[in-house]
Every structure is written in structure tokens, then in C-alpha cells.
Write a protein that holds these residues in place. Sequence first.
Motif, PDB file in Angstrom:
ATOM      1  N   PRO A   1       0.812  -1.222   0.000  1.00 37.79           N
ATOM      2  CA  PRO A   1       0.000   0.000   0.000  1.00 37.79           C
ATOM      3  C   PRO A   1       0.843   1.268   0.000  1.00 37.79           C
ATOM      4  O   PRO A   1       1.967   1.291   0.520  1.00 37.79           O
ATOM      5  CB  PRO A   1      -0.814  -0.117   1.293  1.00 37.79           C
ATOM      6  CG  PRO A   1       0.033  -0.972   2.177  1.00 37.79           C
ATOM      7  CD  PRO A   1       0.725  -1.946   1.277  1.00 37.79           C
ATOM      8  N   ALA A   2       0.304   2.317  -0.591  1.00 35.86           N
ATOM      9  CA  ALA A   2       1.023   3.589  -0.676  1.00 35.86           C
ATOM     10  C   ALA A   2       1.277   4.184   0.700  1.00 35.86           C
ATOM     11  O   ALA A   2       2.286   4.855   0.921  1.00 35.86           O
ATOM     12  CB  ALA A   2       0.228   4.578  -1.530  1.00 35.86           C
ATOM     13  N   SER A   3       0.371   3.926   1.643  1.00 36.89           N
ATOM     14  CA  SER A   3       0.522   4.489   2.984  1.00 36.89           C
ATOM     15  C   SER A   3       1.723   3.916   3.718  1.00 36.89           C
ATOM     16  O   SER A   3       2.185   4.487   4.704  1.00 36.89           O
ATOM     17  CB  SER A   3      -0.752   4.250   3.801  1.00 36.89           C
ATOM     18  OG  SER A   3      -1.070   2.873   3.824  1.00 36.89           O
ATOM     19  N   LEU A   4       2.238   2.766   3.249  1.00 40.24           N
ATOM     20  CA  LEU A   4       3.478   2.219   3.789  1.00 40.24           C
ATOM     21  C   LEU A   4       4.667   2.555   2.900  1.00 40.24           C
ATOM     22  O   LEU A   4       5.736   2.918   3.372  1.00 40.24           O
ATOM     23  CB  LEU A   4       3.371   0.694   3.914  1.00 40.24           C
ATOM     24  CG  LEU A   4       2.365   0.125   4.906  1.00 40.24           C
ATOM     25  CD1 LEU A   4       2.371  -1.387   4.809  1.00 40.24           C
ATOM     26  CD2 LEU A   4       2.676   0.564   6.313  1.00 40.24           C
ATOM     27  N   THR A   5       4.466   2.447   1.598  1.00 39.89           N
ATOM     28  CA  THR A   5       5.566   2.604   0.648  1.00 39.89           C
ATOM     29  C   THR A   5       6.143   4.011   0.658  1.00 39.89           C
ATOM     30  O   THR A   5       7.366   4.203   0.717  1.00 39.89           O
ATOM     31  CB  THR A   5       5.089   2.260  -0.770  1.00 39.89           C
ATOM     32  OG1 THR A   5       4.527   0.945  -0.770  1.00 39.89           O
ATOM     33  CG2 THR A   5       6.235   2.313  -1.759  1.00 39.89           C
ATOM     34  N   SER A   6       5.287   5.011   0.597  1.00 40.24           N
ATOM     35  CA  SER A   6       5.765   6.386   0.496  1.00 40.24           C
ATOM     36  C   SER A   6       6.550   6.841   1.728  1.00 40.24           C
ATOM     37  O   SER A   6       7.659   7.375   1.596  1.00 40.24           O
ATOM     38  CB  SER A   6       4.590   7.334   0.231  1.00 40.24           C
ATOM     39  OG  SER A   6       5.029   8.641   0.019  1.00 40.24           O
TER      40      SER A   6
ATOM     41  N   LEU B   1       8.301   6.589  11.138  1.00 46.21           N
ATOM     42  CA  LEU B   1       8.357   5.188  11.556  1.00 46.21           C
ATOM     43  C   LEU B   1       6.976   4.658  11.930  1.00 46.21           C
ATOM     44  O   LEU B   1       6.630   3.524  11.611  1.00 46.21           O
ATOM     45  CB  LEU B   1       9.321   5.042  12.740  1.00 46.21           C
ATOM     46  CG  LEU B   1      10.802   5.287  12.430  1.00 46.21           C
ATOM     47  CD1 LEU B   1      11.631   5.219  13.705  1.00 46.21           C
ATOM     48  CD2 LEU B   1      11.308   4.274  11.411  1.00 46.21           C
ATOM     49  N   LEU B   2       6.184   5.476  12.611  1.00 45.37           N
ATOM     50  CA  LEU B   2       4.827   5.053  12.951  1.00 45.37           C
ATOM     51  C   LEU B   2       3.982   4.857  11.693  1.00 45.37           C
ATOM     52  O   LEU B   2       3.143   3.949  11.625  1.00 45.37           O
ATOM     53  CB  LEU B   2       4.159   6.088  13.857  1.00 45.37           C
ATOM     54  CG  LEU B   2       4.607   6.124  15.315  1.00 45.37           C
ATOM     55  CD1 LEU B   2       3.867   7.229  16.061  1.00 45.37           C
ATOM     56  CD2 LEU B   2       4.346   4.782  15.999  1.00 45.37           C
TER      57      LEU B   2
ATOM     58  N   ALA C   1       1.217   9.186  14.191  1.00 45.25           N
ATOM     59  CA  ALA C   1       2.207   9.751  13.274  1.00 45.25           C
ATOM     60  C   ALA C   1       1.905  11.210  12.975  1.00 45.25           C
ATOM     61  O   ALA C   1       2.811  12.062  12.963  1.00 45.25           O
ATOM     62  CB  ALA C   1       2.238   8.933  11.980  1.00 45.25           C
ATOM     63  N   PHE C   2       0.642  11.529  12.733  1.00 44.36           N
ATOM     64  CA  PHE C   2       0.275  12.915  12.454  1.00 44.36           C
ATOM     65  C   PHE C   2       0.494  13.807  13.680  1.00 44.36           C
ATOM     66  O   PHE C   2       0.890  14.961  13.557  1.00 44.36           O
ATOM     67  CB  PHE C   2      -1.178  12.994  11.988  1.00 44.36           C
ATOM     68  CG  PHE C   2      -1.371  12.591  10.561  1.00 44.36           C
ATOM     69  CD1 PHE C   2      -0.926  13.391   9.518  1.00 44.36           C
ATOM     70  CD2 PHE C   2      -1.977  11.390  10.251  1.00 44.36           C
ATOM     71  CE1 PHE C   2      -1.089  13.017   8.199  1.00 44.36           C
ATOM     72  CE2 PHE C   2      -2.146  10.995   8.933  1.00 44.36           C
ATOM     73  CZ  PHE C   2      -1.703  11.803   7.903  1.00 44.36           C
ATOM     74  N   ALA C   3       0.251  13.259  14.880  1.00 39.76           N
ATOM     75  CA  ALA C   3       0.470  14.035  16.098  1.00 39.76           C
ATOM     76  C   ALA C   3       1.954  14.365  16.268  1.00 39.76           C
ATOM     77  O   ALA C   3       2.328  15.512  16.567  1.00 39.76           O
ATOM     78  CB  ALA C   3      -0.041  13.252  17.309  1.00 39.76           C
ATOM     79  N   PHE C   4       2.810  13.365  16.061  1.00 39.52           N
ATOM     80  CA  PHE C   4       4.254  13.610  16.173  1.00 39.52           C
ATOM     81  C   PHE C   4       4.747  14.507  15.051  1.00 39.52           C
ATOM     82  O   PHE C   4       5.714  15.258  15.222  1.00 39.52           O
ATOM     83  CB  PHE C   4       5.011  12.279  16.171  1.00 39.52           C
ATOM     84  CG  PHE C   4       5.070  11.623  17.526  1.00 39.52           C
ATOM     85  CD1 PHE C   4       5.954  12.088  18.489  1.00 39.52           C
ATOM     86  CD2 PHE C   4       4.242  10.558  17.840  1.00 39.52           C
ATOM     87  CE1 PHE C   4       6.016  11.498  19.746  1.00 39.52           C
ATOM     88  CE2 PHE C   4       4.286   9.962  19.087  1.00 39.52           C
ATOM     89  CZ  PHE C   4       5.169  10.433  20.046  1.00 39.52           C
ATOM     90  N   LEU C   5       4.107  14.423  13.897  1.00 32.60           N
ATOM     91  CA  LEU C   5       4.462  15.309  12.794  1.00 32.60           C
ATOM     92  C   LEU C   5       4.275  16.773  13.188  1.00 32.60           C
ATOM     93  O   LEU C   5       5.168  17.608  13.018  1.00 32.60           O
ATOM     94  CB  LEU C   5       3.603  14.985  11.569  1.00 32.60           C
ATOM     95  CG  LEU C   5       3.592  16.020  10.438  1.00 32.60           C
ATOM     96  CD1 LEU C   5       4.976  16.157   9.824  1.00 32.60           C
ATOM     97  CD2 LEU C   5       2.560  15.655   9.391  1.00 32.60           C
TER      98      LEU C   5
END
Length: 313
Positions: free
Chosen positions: A89-94, A132-133, A300-304
Motif C-alpha cells: 500500500p502507498a501508505s506504507l511505501t511512500s 516510523l509510525l 504519526a500525524f500528532a508527532f508530525l
Amino acid sequence: MLWFLSAIGSALVFGLAGLFMKISQMRSGSAGSLLLGLYTAGTLGFWGQALLNHHWTPLDWRIWIAGAIVGLGSAWGNLLFMKALDYGPASLTSPLTNANILLVIAMGAIWYGEPLQPIAAVGVVCLLFAVLLAIRNEGSYAVKSSRWYGLVLLAMLLFFFRNGGLKVTDALGLDNTNVLWSGYLLSWLWFAVSSRKEASGSRSDAESRSSVRAGSRAEPKAKSRAGADVSAGASPARTGFLWGLVAGVCSYGGLQLYASALGEGPSHLVAPIFATNGLVVALGSVLLYRERLTVLQWGAFAFLMLGLVLVRI
């Protein structure tokens, strides 16, 4: 700081390029035609930018050498990225391919001696943790084949030639707009030849199938009408090329902002911000294809966001 805004803009705009590549794949667009369209738009964009800056230097041999290296990383990195999307999936690959920022950060700190302030270091750690998340595998995000891991690793290394290469060329005093123009032009030439061979092969296959059908018994009328409806739709080559043009505009815009941010800010801060473009792809997949956003990706978005704030401070 202007470099900070440019870095954020580069992540958002370049992330859209990855999302459009994913959309093309979901609509059965040809990968070769998509990359041809991407480098067509990108080449024209960087060429126009160089002309506007009154700094187009096509006769500088250093531009072509640097462009060949950066272009190699961009072209083959994108090609392997598209192939990896067939297996995962793109959500992992990218986000995972963006792990090349670890190499960029190390190069900036070791080779160029760029200092890293404590608060900014915490921000970098948060940004890395966000990436990483985002690549953690949960539920419906299973990888289809072990080949995916090799493709992602190679794409990550090749993207380092693009992202890290732009830092090197900037340190050497080369104009990165010209470097990207030459790199995208060389990549366009590669995919133009590749797409032509692909189109010739497709035509040969179509002619062979037509010959076989001509010697066989006629199909039922209903089936013929169905075949006509299918042929009336957009071809994979056309679909890929059109989405590639849109992705190319975003690729040009994102890399131009990234190059600008590298020229004004430290690479160990600019690179992690740019690497979060993978989260744009993940969020777009959720909104467009109703993929479930996992707890880890919310984290991940929170840490971003936290990382961006700390880097800015």
C-alpha cells in the motif's frame, strides 16, 4: 524563517505528486506513461524557472554531470516506487522510501558540520518517529510480496541521490534549478524511449490478437458491444500520461521549494520536514479510497505536528 515555510510547502506539494501517482495506478494508468508525463511537466517547469531567474546555463558541463546523478536517483527511484505500489500500500511505501532522510541528516552533520540544537534535535526525532509510525503494518495494510521490501530499499537509496545530491550541488555553488532541469530532461529522454518501445510492443500484440480474431468465428453481438464499450474508454497510456503531467507540476513545485529551503536552512532540519510528504499520500489514500486510518497513523500525524513546532522553535 523563510526556509521553514519553504520546507513545509515542499512536503505538502511534493506529497501531492505521490498521491497523483497513486491515483493513476488505481485507475490502471501505465507506469511508463505516467513517468513520461511527470518528467515532461517537470522539465518544462524547471526550464521556465531558470529562464525567469535569468540563470539558465545549459553549456555548463558541471550542470549535466550533477543532473545525471540527481536525475538517476529521481527517475529510477520513482520507477521502483511505482513497482513497489504493486506489492504494498502507498501508505506504507511512500513514508518508508522517505527514510533516506537519515542519510541526508548524517551527511549534513558529518560532512558539512551543521550544528544541531537540542530543541531542534527533539523535533527531528519526533519527525522521524512520525515516519516510523506511518510505516508500521496493521490489519488491512499487509504487504502482498516479500519483493516489496527490496524495491522499497532500493528506491530509498536512489532517492538519497536526489535529495542528498541537491545539498551537495548547493554547497558546490551550482544552481539547483538548472541541476533539476538537466536531471529531469535526461529522465524524460529515458522514459520517452522506454514508452515508445512499450507502445510498439502493445501495437504488435494488438495486431496479433486482431489477426487471430479475424481467422476465428464471429463473436455474439452482445459480446462485441461490450468489447466496444471497453475500447471506448481511456487507454492506460493516456490515463498515465495525464496524471503524470499533474504529478509533474507538483514534483517541480515541491523540489523547487525543497532546493530553496536547502539553500537557506540546515539540511538536517529541512530534510526531515520534506520527508513528511509521505504522510500526505497516506492521508489522501484515507480520504479518496476510504482506507482506515490506524491508531499508529493518528499518532504519526500528532508527532508530525509536534516535530514541526519544535524544529521551528
